[in-house]
Scaffold this motif. Structure first.
Motif, PDB file in Angstrom:
ATOM      1  N   TRP A   1       1.112  -1.175   0.434  1.00  0.00           N
ATOM      2  CA  TRP A   1      -0.038   0.621   0.250  1.00  0.00           C
ATOM      3  C   TRP A   1       1.567   1.582  -0.452  1.00  0.00           C
ATOM      4  O   TRP A   1       1.398   1.514   0.574  1.00  0.00           O
ATOM      5  N   LYS A   2       0.594   2.162  -0.874  1.00  0.00           N
ATOM      6  CA  LYS A   2       1.363   3.429  -1.089  1.00  0.00           C
ATOM      7  C   LYS A   2       3.135   2.969  -0.705  1.00  0.00           C
ATOM      8  O   LYS A   2       4.379   3.852  -0.148  1.00  0.00           O
ATOM      9  N   SER A   3       3.725   2.208  -1.764  1.00  0.00           N
ATOM     10  CA  SER A   3       4.979   1.160  -1.376  1.00  0.00           C
ATOM     11  C   SER A   3       5.552   0.709  -0.521  1.00  0.00           C
ATOM     12  O   SER A   3       6.455   0.359  -0.562  1.00  0.00           O
ATOM     13  N   ARG A   4       4.588   0.790   0.678  1.00  0.00           N
ATOM     14  CA  ARG A   4       5.265   0.493   1.787  1.00  0.00           C
ATOM     15  C   ARG A   4       4.134  -1.724   1.430  1.00  0.00           C
ATOM     16  O   ARG A   4       2.899  -1.439   1.833  1.00  0.00           O
ATOM     17  N   ALA A   5       4.871  -2.107   2.717  1.00  0.00           N
ATOM     18  CA  ALA A   5       4.246  -3.763   2.391  1.00  0.00           C
ATOM     19  C   ALA A   5       3.509  -3.601   4.300  1.00  0.00           C
ATOM     20  O   ALA A   5       4.045  -2.693   4.907  1.00  0.00           O
ATOM     21  N   VAL A   6       1.887  -4.338   3.277  1.00  0.00           N
ATOM     22  CA  VAL A   6       1.484  -3.748   4.874  1.00  0.00           C
ATOM     23  C   VAL A   6       0.703  -5.458   4.620  1.00  0.00           C
ATOM     24  O   VAL A   6       0.473  -6.590   3.801  1.00  0.00           O
ATOM     25  N   MET A   7       0.397  -5.861   5.943  1.00  0.00           N
ATOM     26  CA  MET A   7      -0.718  -7.166   6.330  1.00  0.00           C
ATOM     27  C   MET A   7      -2.050  -6.535   5.320  1.00  0.00           C
ATOM     28  O   MET A   7      -2.763  -5.172   6.474  1.00  0.00           O
ATOM     29  N   ARG A   8      -2.713  -6.986   5.509  1.00  0.00           N
ATOM     30  CA  ARG A   8      -4.141  -7.352   4.541  1.00  0.00           C
ATOM     31  C   ARG A   8      -5.454  -7.893   5.494  1.00  0.00           C
ATOM     32  O   ARG A   8      -5.469  -9.064   5.540  1.00  0.00           O
ATOM     33  N   ILE A   9      -6.111  -7.434   5.836  1.00  0.00           N
ATOM     34  CA  ILE A   9      -7.629  -7.596   6.918  1.00  0.00           C
ATOM     35  C   ILE A   9      -8.085  -7.192   6.210  1.00  0.00           C
ATOM     36  O   ILE A   9      -8.553  -6.547   6.142  1.00  0.00           O
ATOM     37  N   SER A  10      -9.059  -8.510   6.051  1.00  0.00           N
ATOM     38  CA  SER A  10     -10.684  -8.432   5.450  1.00  0.00           C
ATOM     39  C   SER A  10     -11.472  -9.371   5.770  1.00  0.00           C
ATOM     40  O   SER A  10     -11.574 -10.181   5.939  1.00  0.00           O
ATOM     41  N   VAL A  11     -12.896  -8.268   7.369  1.00  0.00           N
ATOM     42  CA  VAL A  11     -13.407  -9.075   7.497  1.00  0.00           C
ATOM     43  C   VAL A  11     -14.721  -9.531   6.979  1.00  0.00           C
ATOM     44  O   VAL A  11     -15.503  -8.017   6.603  1.00  0.00           O
ATOM     45  N   SER A  12     -15.009 -10.050   6.891  1.00  0.00           N
ATOM     46  CA  SER A  12     -16.018 -10.169   5.098  1.00  0.00           C
ATOM     47  C   SER A  12     -16.865 -12.284   5.525  1.00  0.00           C
ATOM     48  O   SER A  12     -17.519 -12.407   4.919  1.00  0.00           O
ATOM     49  N   SER A  13     -16.542 -12.526   6.508  1.00  0.00           N
ATOM     50  CA  SER A  13     -17.457 -13.642   7.055  1.00  0.00           C
ATOM     51  C   SER A  13     -18.676 -13.440   8.029  1.00  0.00           C
ATOM     52  O   SER A  13     -18.751 -13.138   8.803  1.00  0.00           O
ATOM     53  N   TRP A  14     -20.614 -13.885   7.644  1.00  0.00           N
ATOM     54  CA  TRP A  14     -20.782 -13.895   8.698  1.00  0.00           C
ATOM     55  C   TRP A  14     -20.428 -14.503   9.601  1.00  0.00           C
ATOM     56  O   TRP A  14     -21.281 -14.316  11.512  1.00  0.00           O
ATOM     57  N   ALA A  15     -19.710 -15.414   9.607  1.00  0.00           N
ATOM     58  CA  ALA A  15     -19.176 -16.460  11.263  1.00  0.00           C
ATOM     59  C   ALA A  15     -18.370 -15.627  12.214  1.00  0.00           C
ATOM     60  O   ALA A  15     -18.019 -16.116  13.062  1.00  0.00           O
ATOM     61  N   THR A  16     -17.717 -14.712  11.659  1.00  0.00           N
ATOM     62  CA  THR A  16     -16.090 -13.295  12.886  1.00  0.00           C
ATOM     63  C   THR A  16     -17.778 -13.310  13.980  1.00  0.00           C
ATOM     64  O   THR A  16     -18.245 -12.614  13.762  1.00  0.00           O
ATOM     65  N   THR A  17     -16.744 -13.844  14.874  1.00  0.00           N
ATOM     66  CA  THR A  17     -17.109 -13.101  15.811  1.00  0.00           C
ATOM     67  C   THR A  17     -16.753 -12.101  16.818  1.00  0.00           C
ATOM     68  O   THR A  17     -15.545 -12.349  16.003  1.00  0.00           O
TER      69      THR A  17
END
Ligand SMILES: Cc1ncc(COP(=O)(O)O)c(C=O)c1O
Length: 453
Positions: A419-435
């Motif tokens: 992201w903008k030339s920097r390494a990032v960890m990408r977290i995507s919260v997309s599941s109904w099952a996530t509590t």
């Protein structure tokens, strides 16, 4: 159905249920050994087959362990949803039906479910009630279909029949994309012969939003590809300004809203997509944030005639003329599975409030991740407008090492990006099952992994 066929079908359902029952207790990613064991599925194809129960047992005992546990609550990779219980169950029933959703005469149920779910979706996403829709394999094919309709409409304004004459000697049309355009839109541009190298790229701001002030001059031979939900930052292009400019020029506006378009179904998030409903075509996924089983994408087109011209099957003696909507006249494919079954089941089980609550909950959980990571001293690089979090653990090298260790640890799974030339960890919260507990447990593991370096 014979007794043995019935037993096999129930065995499959039972094995599926057992798999799902254990999903929270296993590592999200399979271990090396499980991946190595997948070779047991191969070998030469012998002359003699295995019987059904043996095929199923082999697949379950070897294949199930090699899967990624994205049906559980702690998978945050790419932008992959889970499967809502009603949608998953509907999918099992649909498998028994084995309907070909191409034509109404092949499956009245599939065609009627498309009619119903298509109407619900237009309403839920705040799109024009008269827009056309189609159920395709994913957002890539949804953008392909929307841009095929755009190509038809734009060239027919110049008196050119692109489906009949192709692009040879056609008037030149222009495609404008944001600097942060998703690769799937560029794939669609290439497939449609519009030339990936010929697009005009508009610079974006610090969050990845297209800068409306940097748009080139538009005209009625221009297609502008916008984005609702940047795959990294989750940001939204300024649709109001872009649609104002496009309307004055009679340019076509396409929205790639693979996951972000669902913000339109949530009153508190609707300002993010303000103006998007003024576009001409919209692509989204149901297999991401609506949490239906793979695969399912959706496309909507304001000019239904342009959509149909781009996609309709040529008349053939054995195809009756349409008295009602024929699914295959709106999609790139002819034969295909009945994707509306699961979409209908998901929407019927959630209702409008349930959809809004599910989307809002993912966004709140993304903010919970961001707050936890910031509190632990790590840098969150995006504004977290919806469900995406970009975090740096220090140097690029350190961030990459943390990502690898998070994936190996197995408590959760997150991917990497730049992201903008920097390494990032990408977290995507997309599941109904996530509590919230899943978020806290994953956060705890991430933070202790990062601190241990
Ligand atoms: C913004 C965006 N557009 C398009 C796609 C492609 O979607 P699909 O893989 O369903 O074709 C994605 C997938 O993550 C996406 O995030």
């Amino acid at each position: 159905m014979s007794a043995s066929e019935r037993e096999l079908f129930l065995d499959a359902a039972n094995r599926g249920a057992r798999y799902l029952s254990g999903i929270r207790d296993r590592s999200v990613a399979p271990d090396e050994r499980a991946i190595e064991r997948l070779s047991k599925l191969g070998g030469p194809l012998g002359a003699k087959g295995l019987d059904g129960p043996a095929v199923l047992a082999l697949l379950d005992e070897v294949g199930s362990r090699g899967t990624i546990a994205n049906s559980g609550g702690r998978y945050f990779g790419y932008v992959n949803g889970g499967s809502l219980p009603a949608a998953r169950a509907a999918s099992v029933l649909s498998l028994a039906w084995d309907q070909n959703a191409a034509l109404r005469s092949m499956s009245p149920t599939a065609a009627v479910l498309e009619d119903i779910a298509g109407g619900w979706l237009l309403d839920l996403l705040g799109l024009p009630a008269t827009a056309s829709f189609a159920f395709v394999s994913g957002a890539t094919m949804a953008s392909f279909t929307g841009l095929a309709a755009a190509r038809h409409a734009v060239l027919s304004r110049a008196g050119w029949d692109v489906e009949g004459m192709g692009l040879f000697d056609a008037p030149r049309l222009n495609v404008v994309v944001g600097e942060e355009v998703h690769v799937s839109v560029m794939k669609a541009v290439g497939l449609l012969g519009l030339g990936r190298e010929r697009v005009v790229r508009v610079p974006s701001d610090a969050q990845g939003r297209m800068r409306a002030d940097a748009l080139p001059p538009l005209d009625e031979l221009t297609i502008v590809c916008t984005q609702a939900g940047n795959v990294n930052s989750g940001s939204f292009d300024p649709f109001e300004e872009i649609c104002d400019r496009a309307a004055r020029a009679r340019a076509w506006v396409h929205v790639d809203g693979a996951f972000g378009l669902w913000a339109a179904a949530v009153p508190s998030l609707a300002p993010l997509v303000r103006g998007a409903s003024r576009a001409d075509s919209w692509a989204t996924d149901a297999h991401k944030w609506l949490n239906v089983p793979y695969d399912c994408g959706l496309v909507f087109v304001r000019d239904a005639a342009a959509h149909q011209h781009a996609m309709q099957l040529q008349p053939a003696a054995y195809l009756a003329p349409d008295a009602q909507r024929e699914p295959a006249h709106w999609t790139p494919e002819a034969s295909r599975r009945a994707r509306a079954v699961e979409v209908w089941a998901a929407l019927r089980s959630l209702g409008r409030d349930g959809v809004a609550e599910m989307i809002e909950r993912s966004c709140a959980q993304a903010r919970r991740f961001a707050a936890g990571l910031r509190a632990a001293g790590y840098e969150v690089l995006n504004d977290v407008p919806i469900n995406q979090v970009l975090v740096s653990f220090g140097s690029d090298e350190m961030t990459r090492r943390v990502i690898e260790a998070v994936q190996r640890d197995g408590t959760s799974w997150c991917g990497g990006s730049v992201w903008k030339s920097r390494a990032v960890m990408r977290i995507s919260v997309s599941s109904w099952a996530t509590t919230d507990e899943d978020v806290d447990r994953s956060l705890g593991a991430m933070i202790s992994i990062a601190r241990a370096f």
